[in-house]
Structure formats: C-alpha cells, structure tokens
Motif scaffolding. Structure first.
Motif, PDB file in Angstrom:
ATOM      1  N   ASP A 175      29.385  27.433  41.196  1.00 56.74           N
ATOM      2  CA  ASP A 175      30.835  27.534  41.120  1.00 56.74           C
ATOM      3  C   ASP A 175      31.260  28.701  42.002  1.00 56.74           C
ATOM      4  N   GLN A 176      32.499  28.692  42.454  1.00 64.51           N
ATOM      5  CA  GLN A 176      33.028  29.835  43.185  1.00 64.51           C
ATOM      6  C   GLN A 176      34.526  29.923  42.956  1.00 64.51           C
ATOM      7  N   GLN A 177      35.060  31.135  43.161  1.00 72.76           N
ATOM      8  CA  GLN A 177      36.462  31.368  42.868  1.00 72.76           C
ATOM      9  C   GLN A 177      36.972  32.520  43.718  1.00 72.76           C
ATOM     10  N   ALA A 178      38.237  32.432  44.136  1.00 76.14           N
ATOM     11  CA  ALA A 178      38.890  33.511  44.867  1.00 76.14           C
ATOM     12  C   ALA A 178      39.605  34.420  43.876  1.00 76.14           C
ATOM     13  N   PHE A 179      39.602  35.724  44.174  1.00 79.41           N
ATOM     14  CA  PHE A 179      40.242  36.714  43.307  1.00 79.41           C
ATOM     15  C   PHE A 179      41.176  37.581  44.141  1.00 79.41           C
ATOM     16  N   ASN A 215      34.448  33.119  51.312  1.00 82.61           N
ATOM     17  CA  ASN A 215      35.185  34.083  52.111  1.00 82.61           C
ATOM     18  C   ASN A 215      35.304  35.423  51.385  1.00 82.61           C
ATOM     19  N   LYS A 216      35.792  36.425  52.109  1.00 83.07           N
ATOM     20  CA  LYS A 216      36.058  37.718  51.487  1.00 83.07           C
ATOM     21  C   LYS A 216      37.000  37.526  50.306  1.00 83.07           C
ATOM     22  N   ASN A 217      36.750  38.274  49.245  1.00 83.20           N
ATOM     23  CA  ASN A 217      37.501  38.187  47.984  1.00 83.20           C
ATOM     24  C   ASN A 217      37.178  36.920  47.198  1.00 83.20           C
ATOM     25  N   GLU A 218      36.090  36.245  47.591  1.00 88.05           N
ATOM     26  CA  GLU A 218      35.578  35.126  46.799  1.00 88.05           C
ATOM     27  C   GLU A 218      34.218  35.500  46.231  1.00 88.05           C
ATOM     28  N   VAL A 219      33.902  34.923  45.086  1.00 88.17           N
ATOM     29  CA  VAL A 219      32.627  35.136  44.416  1.00 88.17           C
ATOM     30  C   VAL A 219      32.013  33.780  44.133  1.00 88.17           C
ATOM     31  N   GLN A 220      30.709  33.657  44.379  1.00 89.98           N
ATOM     32  CA  GLN A 220      29.991  32.420  44.058  1.00 89.98           C
ATOM     33  C   GLN A 220      28.913  32.722  43.025  1.00 89.98           C
ATOM     34  N   ILE A 221      28.751  31.828  42.054  1.00 84.41           N
ATOM     35  CA  ILE A 221      27.637  31.939  41.119  1.00 84.41           C
ATOM     36  C   ILE A 221      26.739  30.713  41.272  1.00 84.41           C
ATOM     37  N   MET A 222      25.447  30.926  41.028  1.00 89.69           N
ATOM     38  CA  MET A 222      24.478  29.831  41.060  1.00 89.69           C
ATOM     39  C   MET A 222      23.507  30.025  39.902  1.00 89.69           C
ATOM     40  N   ASP A 241      44.917  42.609  42.045  1.00 90.73           N
ATOM     41  CA  ASP A 241      44.692  42.672  40.604  1.00 90.73           C
ATOM     42  C   ASP A 241      43.564  43.628  40.215  1.00 90.73           C
ATOM     43  N   ARG A 242      43.004  44.341  41.199  1.00 85.30           N
ATOM     44  CA  ARG A 242      41.996  45.347  40.886  1.00 85.30           C
ATOM     45  C   ARG A 242      42.354  46.728  41.457  1.00 85.30           C
ATOM     46  N   HIS A 243      43.635  46.940  41.725  1.00 83.58           N
ATOM     47  CA  HIS A 243      44.078  48.244  42.203  1.00 83.58           C
ATOM     48  C   HIS A 243      44.165  49.212  41.033  1.00 83.58           C
ATOM     49  N   ASN A 244      43.326  50.254  41.086  1.00 88.71           N
ATOM     50  CA  ASN A 244      43.242  51.287  40.043  1.00 88.71           C
ATOM     51  C   ASN A 244      42.898  50.712  38.670  1.00 88.71           C
ATOM     52  N   LYS A 245      42.166  49.604  38.690  1.00 86.47           N
ATOM     53  CA  LYS A 245      41.646  49.030  37.442  1.00 86.47           C
ATOM     54  C   LYS A 245      40.528  48.066  37.798  1.00 86.47           C
ATOM     55  N   SER A 256      32.521  43.060  37.340  1.00 83.97           N
ATOM     56  CA  SER A 256      33.904  43.470  37.563  1.00 83.97           C
ATOM     57  C   SER A 256      34.011  44.246  38.870  1.00 83.97           C
ATOM     58  N   LEU A 257      35.126  44.060  39.573  1.00 85.37           N
ATOM     59  CA  LEU A 257      35.405  44.773  40.817  1.00 85.37           C
ATOM     60  C   LEU A 257      36.617  45.662  40.608  1.00 85.37           C
ATOM     61  N   GLY A 258      36.605  46.839  41.252  1.00 85.79           N
ATOM     62  CA  GLY A 258      37.740  47.748  41.136  1.00 85.79           C
ATOM     63  C   GLY A 258      37.947  48.549  42.409  1.00 85.79           C
ATOM     64  N   ASN A 259      39.211  48.712  42.810  1.00 85.01           N
ATOM     65  CA  ASN A 259      39.580  49.558  43.948  1.00 85.01           C
ATOM     66  C   ASN A 259      40.443  50.699  43.414  1.00 85.01           C
ATOM     67  N   PHE A 260      39.971  51.932  43.596  1.00 87.10           N
ATOM     68  CA  PHE A 260      40.652  53.081  43.004  1.00 87.10           C
ATOM     69  C   PHE A 260      41.078  54.090  44.068  1.00 87.10           C
ATOM     70  N   ASP A 261      42.275  54.632  43.888  1.00 90.14           N
ATOM     71  CA  ASP A 261      42.793  55.659  44.789  1.00 90.14           C
ATOM     72  C   ASP A 261      42.126  56.999  44.500  1.00 90.14           C
ATOM     73  N   GLU A 262      42.125  57.856  45.502  1.00 97.44           N
ATOM     74  CA  GLU A 262      41.647  59.225  45.321  1.00 97.44           C
ATOM     75  C   GLU A 262      42.421  59.914  44.207  1.00 97.44           C
ATOM     76  N   GLY A 263      41.695  60.634  43.360  1.00 97.27           N
ATOM     77  CA  GLY A 263      42.327  61.343  42.258  1.00 97.27           C
ATOM     78  C   GLY A 263      42.392  60.557  40.964  1.00 97.27           C
ATOM     79  N   GLN A 264      42.068  59.266  41.021  1.00 95.67           N
ATOM     80  CA  GLN A 264      42.074  58.459  39.808  1.00 95.67           C
ATOM     81  C   GLN A 264      40.860  58.797  38.938  1.00 95.67           C
ATOM     82  N   GLN A 265      41.040  58.651  37.650  1.00 99.22           N
ATOM     83  CA  GLN A 265      39.955  58.822  36.687  1.00 99.22           C
ATOM     84  C   GLN A 265      39.933  57.593  35.776  1.00 99.22           C
ATOM     85  N   PHE A 266      38.743  57.083  35.495  1.00 97.88           N
ATOM     86  CA  PHE A 266      38.634  55.945  34.591  1.00 97.88           C
ATOM     87  C   PHE A 266      37.371  56.086  33.751  1.00 97.88           C
TER      88      PHE A 266
END
Length: 237
Positions: A132-136, A87-94, A140-144, A167-177
């Motif tokens: 394997d698969q896992q939900a995230f 599902n959305k927000n899940e990752v699978q590895i093979m 926990d990835r807001h602005n990081k 790694s996944l990240g969701n960043f707001d406008e104006g953020q710098q990383f």
C-alpha cells in the motif's frame, strides 16, 4: 531509561557507483555486533540512486518494509503486477509475508532519488503479501508529528503487521517537544533527517539516530530547523 545513539558518521556505507547506501544497522556486507537492531526495528537504510538505475528483481519474505522518499521519485514493480511510482511526501509499506519479488528503480533518467528503507520484524509470520502507499501533506507535520504508519488493518492510515508506529515531523528552530512510548514494552527510535537538536546533554545532527527504551517521557529541543522520523516498536530481543 536505556539509550543508544547511532552517529551518522559511524553508519555502514556501501558505494556501488549507481547506489550510495548508509546503514544504521548491520546490513549486507556491513556487520557491527553492537548495531544489529533496536527492538523490532531491523534495518534503516539511507539510499541514493542515480538517474536511470535501480535494484533489479529480488525476493523478500517475513519482513515489514517501509519506504519513505525524501527527494526524487522511486519506481516500483513486483510479481503481482503492481507498477507504481513513490514520490516525495509519499510512503509505501510492504508486508512481504510468504514471499514477494519486486524491483525498485529511480523513476528519473537524470536526477538522483534519495529514500529511507526501513525493515521491521513482523508480528505474525507467513501472512499474505500486501502493498500500500499514501501521500501525506507536509503542512500537517509543521511543529508536530504526523502519524503515517500504524498497526492493524482497522487503521485509516498505512498499517503494518506489527505493533509499530511511524511519524514524521518538521520543527522550527527553538521548538521543544516531548515523546513517550505508544504502549507498555515499546521503545522509540528518533532519526534526525536534517537539522540539529538536543536531548539533555546529547546533541544530534543530520542523520544521527537515538533509541530510547524503559522511559516515560523525553524532551527534545530543536536548535536548528529539523526534520524527524520517529519509529515506535516493541522491544523484542
């Protein structure tokens, strides 16, 4: 610093009706000698599958494969008896290793599913196949960055048979990383899932990608709310 930019509009594209697939790197009938791979990163496909449709049983071997669902749900079956939905927000590895046969179908009969499928060259060949698969939690990835895949089975996260990190990240406008290599000899591939950002004088839009090697630190400015996928891999030839 070595840098390569892959624009969304320059990707390979295949329209099979039930499947629309964009290829950042050479794949299937799309071949570009300048876009074969970035280090150990071999494939980055952006696939949309119509409701009720999917990929029939097909084999893989000696490749590390990561599937990230962006919208909808993806059903997976294989010859080991595994029968799961990603599902959305899940990752699978093979880890395909010595060989595995699987199928992937849209879990919905009506709604499209959009997912990224990424292939990475393995560190060791002919390992035992493994899923394997896992939900995230997206909070926990807001602005990081939220690490979702890392190397080695001692990891508490999903792990690959390669010195690779996702790694996944969701960043707001104006953020710098800033990003930096995970270890010596590593390169970083930053894929902009949505939004806009700038890296120096380079402007990135949705589905653009940039690969960076031989660098210490790189600063990214988010100019519109943005979602990123960051992949760190060894820079093998």
């Amino acid at each position: 610093m070595k840098k390569v930019i892959h624009r969304a509009a320059d990707r390979g594209f295949a329209n099979h009706g039930w499947l629309k697939s964009y290829h950042t790197f050479s794949f299937a009938n799309y071949y570009n000698p300048d876009m074969i791979h970035f280090g150990a990163l071999r494939v980055l496909n952006d696939d949309s599958v119509k409701g009720g449709m999917g990929f029939g049983s097909h084999p893989h071997d000696n490749m590390e494969i990561v599937s990230i669902v962006l919208d909808g749900a993806l059903a997976h079956k294989d010859n080991t008896g595994r029968d799961k939905v990603i599902n959305k927000n899940e990752v699978q590895i093979m880890s395909a290793g010595t060989g595995i046969v699987h199928s992937e179908f849209n879990a919905s009969k009506t709604d499209d599913v959009n997912f990224l499928q990424i292939w990475v060259f393995p560190k060791h060949r002919n390992v035992a196949p493994r899923y394997d698969q896992q939900a995230f939690d997206p909070a926990d990835r807001h602005n990081k960055f939220q690490e979702v895949v890392s190397p080695g089975e001692e990891s508490s996260k999903l792990w690959l048979n390669q010195d690779a990190w996702f790694s996944l990240g969701n960043f707001d406008e104006g953020q710098q990383f800033a990003i930096k290599p995970k270890q010596a000899g590593q390169g970083s591939y930053l894929f902009l899932i949505s939004g806009e950002a700038t890296i120096g004088e380079d402007k990135l839009s949705a589905r653009d990608g940039i690969g960076i090697a031989d660098y210490d630190t790189l600063t990214i400015d988010v100019t519109k709310p943005a979602e990123f996928l960051l992949i760190d891999v060894p820079m093998i030839q």
